[in-house]
Design an enzyme around this catalytic site. Structure first.
Site, mmCIF file in Angstrom:
data_model
loop_
_atom_site.group_PDB
_atom_site.id
_atom_site.type_symbol
_atom_site.label_atom_id
_atom_site.label_comp_id
_atom_site.label_asym_id
_atom_site.label_seq_id
_atom_site.Cartn_x
_atom_site.Cartn_y
_atom_site.Cartn_z
ATOM 1 N N GLU A 5 -6.438 28.445 -20.951
ATOM 2 C CA GLU A 5 -6.930 28.086 -19.609
ATOM 3 C C GLU A 5 -5.793 27.855 -18.628
ATOM 4 O O GLU A 5 -5.251 26.755 -18.559
ATOM 5 C CB GLU A 5 -7.814 26.823 -19.688
ATOM 6 C CG GLU A 5 -8.358 26.419 -18.318
ATOM 7 C CD GLU A 5 -9.238 25.179 -18.326
ATOM 8 O OE1 GLU A 5 -9.452 24.586 -19.401
ATOM 9 O OE2 GLU A 5 -9.711 24.798 -17.248
ATOM 10 N N LYS A 64 -9.846 31.480 -20.098
ATOM 11 C CA LYS A 64 -10.630 30.645 -19.174
ATOM 12 C C LYS A 64 -9.877 30.516 -17.856
ATOM 13 O O LYS A 64 -9.117 29.571 -17.659
ATOM 14 C CB LYS A 64 -10.883 29.268 -19.813
ATOM 15 C CG LYS A 64 -11.609 28.286 -18.907
ATOM 16 C CD LYS A 64 -12.147 27.101 -19.680
ATOM 17 C CE LYS A 64 -12.745 26.067 -18.751
ATOM 18 N NZ LYS A 64 -13.528 25.054 -19.444
HETATM 19 P P1 13P Z 1 -14.734 22.529 -14.307
HETATM 20 O O1 13P Z 1 -15.733 23.634 -14.553
HETATM 21 O O2 13P Z 1 -15.334 21.270 -13.793
HETATM 22 O O3 13P Z 1 -13.547 23.033 -13.522
HETATM 23 O O4 13P Z 1 -14.171 22.114 -15.731
HETATM 24 C C1 13P Z 1 -13.849 23.091 -16.629
HETATM 25 C C2 13P Z 1 -12.775 22.609 -17.505
HETATM 26 O O5 13P Z 1 -12.894 22.645 -18.705
HETATM 27 C C3 13P Z 1 -11.540 22.119 -16.882
HETATM 28 O O6 13P Z 1 -10.535 22.071 -17.849
#
Ligand code: 13P
Length: 345
Positions: free
Chosen positions: A177, A219
């Site tokens: 991510e 992600k």
């Molecule tokens: P949000 O969808 O609220 O951005 O959170 C996703 C997430 O896992 C952030 O690390």
């Protein structure tokens, strides 16, 4: 196909997406208290139990990302949460980073920490039933201040790749991510350029560390204008720019891309995912791994009932999960957002 590749494919299987419910104690406390609920280990447990035990959730949710505290907690009848999820057709995941910390010498920038001892923690989490992991890197844009710096992008890409390699070695699918923050006054064009650059750097680092791209889930954030930019982008513009960015940076070997919502409202996050899936087949599955965009309406409904009635929060979560499931196949409609009385459940 290896076991990890099969798990990654299951996480992004058609019609389903991921519920991010892995807020740290500090973040969970902030959100619960803002909704009027005191934050204690028991209230956090009860809130997560409400989310996870939503009837029918597994129709549109393939996995749930948990925080360490929650992975060790149980439903009120004593079933450990990871067991509950496995029993109900959903995969438990675990956030393994220890947070974004100031990057030395680079004011306003962070590097995500948590590599020390990670091999041992991965082994413990596998023992507790986790199937996948998450690590969030944070990139902030400020054109005037030269952000992101090369140092920030490189340090975060390297850490993401080392995390991913350790997870795969230990038997967890890594969610990779790299979040480019929506905060700032940058344009959508700058967001696209920065996101493309960051993703290219991340995939170069993943290759260098020998990570199996078929056994990860990416992600990313979507390509959107900065919140303070004054620029507005049509849903179709966000979808087009995001896909152009991903096609220029993400290898086709990656099985799926599960977006974060990053401060977009719940309906906007759904509309953007829907629009992307309308643009025709892509090399990867395009799905959701939303936190706030799935949870906010559920938290408001649950807290509004004093945190005692699970059904109201669960109806709100089920509704958002179903809308996002429809967005996965490009079959979401605005009419779905105003369901007939009694149709929410
Ligand atoms: P949000 O969808 O609220 O951005 O959170 C996703 C997430 O896992 C952030 O690390």
């Amino acid at each position: 196909m290896t076991n990890l590749q099969a798990t990654a494919a299951a996480m992004v299987a058609p019609g389903r997406g991921i519920l991010a419910a892995d807020e740290s104690v500090a973040t969970a406390s902030k959100r619960l208290e803002a909704a009027g609920v005191a934050s204690t280990p028991e209230s956090r447990r009860a809130y997560r139990e409400m989310l996870l035990t939503t009837p029918g959730l597994s129709e549109s949710v393939s996995g749930v990302i948990l925080f360490d505290e929650t992975l060790r907690q149980s439903t009120s009848d004593g079933t450990p949460f990871p067991d509950y999820l496995h029993d109900h057709g959903m995969l438990p995941g675990i956030k393994v980073d220890t947070g974004a910390k100031p990057l030395a010498g680079h004011p306003g920038e962070t590097v995500t920490e948590g590599l020390d001892g990670l091999r041992e923690r991965v082994a413990e989490y596998v023992g507790l039933g986790a199937a996948f992991a998450k690590w969030r890197a944070v990139i902030s844009i400020s054109v005037g201040d030269g952000r992101p710096s090369r140092a920030c992008t490189a340090a975060n890409a390297h850490a993401l790749a080392r995390y991913a390699a350790l997870c795969q070695e230990g038997g967890l699918v890594p969610i990779v991510e790299p979040e480019v923050l929506i905060d700032g006054d940058h344009t959508i064009e700058v967001c696209e350029a920065v996101t493309t650059d960051v993703l290219r750097e991340v995939f170069a680092a993943l290759a260098e560390q020998g990570v199996d791209l078929e056994a990860i889930v990416l992600k990313p954030s979507m390509v959107v204008p900065g919140k303070g930019s004054g620029q507005t982008a049509l849903v179709t513009e966000v979808a087009t720019a995001t896909l152009r960015c991903l096609r220029a940076s993400v290898p086709a070997a990656v099985p799926g891309i599960a977006f974060l919502s990053g401060g977009q409202g719940p309906e906007m996050a759904t509309a953007h995912l829907h629009a992307m899936n309308r643009l025709g087949p892509q090399p990867w599955e395009l799905t959701f791994s939303y936190g706030r965009a799935l949870q906010d309406p559920a938290l408001a409904a649950w807290a509004g009932d004093g945190g005692t009635v699970a059904e109201s929060g669960q109806a709100a979560l089920r509704h958002r999960a179903r809308c996002n499931s429809a967005a996965r196949s490009g079959t979401w409609t605005v009419a779905m957002e105003t369901p007939e009385e009694g149709d929410v459940g």
